[in-house]
Design an enzyme around this catalytic site. Sequence first.
Site, PDB file in Angstrom:
ATOM      1  CB  SER A  46      -0.861  -0.023   1.260  1.00  0.00           C
ATOM      2  OG  SER A  46      -1.379   1.251   1.525  1.00  0.00           O
ATOM      3  CE1 TYR A  91       9.402 -13.963   1.806  1.00  0.00           C
ATOM      4  CE2 TYR A  91       8.720 -12.590  -0.030  1.00  0.00           C
ATOM      5  CZ  TYR A  91       9.251 -13.765   0.460  1.00  0.00           C
ATOM      6  OH  TYR A  91       9.629 -14.728  -0.411  1.00  0.00           O
ATOM      7  CE  LYS A 108      12.925 -15.578  -0.031  1.00  0.00           C
ATOM      8  NZ  LYS A 108      12.598 -16.677   0.878  1.00  0.00           N
TER       9      LYS A 108
END
Length: 334
Positions: A129, A153, A157
């Site tokens: 968002s 994340y 990652k």
Amino acid sequence: MSRSILVTGGAGYIGSHTVLQLLLGGYKVVVVDKLDNSSEIAIKRVQELAGEHGSNLTFHEIDLRDKPAVEKLFVSEKFEAVIHVAGLKAVGESVQKPLLYYDNNLIGMIVLLEVMAAHGCKKLVFSSSATVYGWPKVVPCTEESPISATNPYGRTKSDSTWKIILLRYFNPVGAHPSGHIGEDPRGIPNNLIPFIQQVAVGRRPALTVYGTDYKTTDGTGVRDYIHVVDLADGHIAALKKLADPSVGCEVYNLGSGKGTSVLEMVAAFEKASGKKIPLVMADRRPGDAEIVYAETEKAERELNWKAKYGIQEFCRDQWNWATKNPYGYEPQAP
Ligand code: UD1
């Protein structure tokens, strides 16, 4: 050719429009949704709107935190990619009930990623968002603008076998032009357009305008509103981009690139609906930014995607949905 896509939260506002565009684009779609804040009627309507493609949609009422259920789904079907839209999104509620939000949104995503990895499905489109830009010092917001919330994340990652696209939605509005699917918030709407809609159909007496002293042309807050069908198409563009070998983890803004004030929105909605929207001028809402709109150049260039619809179209489509469904998916006043 199976091209089966799993859409989490596919019965919700963004999810249902995205599922419809996927079906029309020839994809096979599996939806999981726990129907907390959404309705199975949306799934049925999407199926109808998709016509001959409707039979390519299957629905499972599953909570993503239920790992055995998610596991079972991945055993029964091979997915090319996952579009993860499921999540709780009411900012006010998240401040009151942070643990509920962490539990639902983070645990749900962790389970999903674990099961995806275990089954070798490593393509993901994730809905983020524009909220992450907070009160931006400079507009338009580019994907490199500093963010005041983080996505753990995307940050951590580093496994290059994954392909991930994070879509930063600006303010999704409008409804499918058929008027059969649209946004159906439970309780008092937090967002501007659903609130205006409920005033226009007589469910609420007036719109409270939060802040009239912003440094904008008319003193009210400015946002980048984007038609939900454009937003849905942005997901298809992102899916296609995942096939590009160069993609690791990428972020794209999905906005129109235009700023619209609260009062401009009210005027456009009054025009589209022919209804007067009574206003109550009030103080700023805590946490609100002054002006937020997107730089859309990266999405245009790399996803070959651009918003097609403007303020007239989303007010027209919002009103069409409202008149056909004044109480959302419920047949009458609750
Ligand atoms: C909000 C959420 C954001 C979410 C987005 C979805 C916050 C802080 N952010 O953004 O996380 O992604 O919705 O679209 O809640 N307004 C009024 N009266 C109202 C409601 C809104 O004047 O009854 C004004 C607001 O002050 C703002 C504009 O309308 O200037 C848009 O508000 P809203 O629709 O709630 O969206 P955002 O605050 O941008």
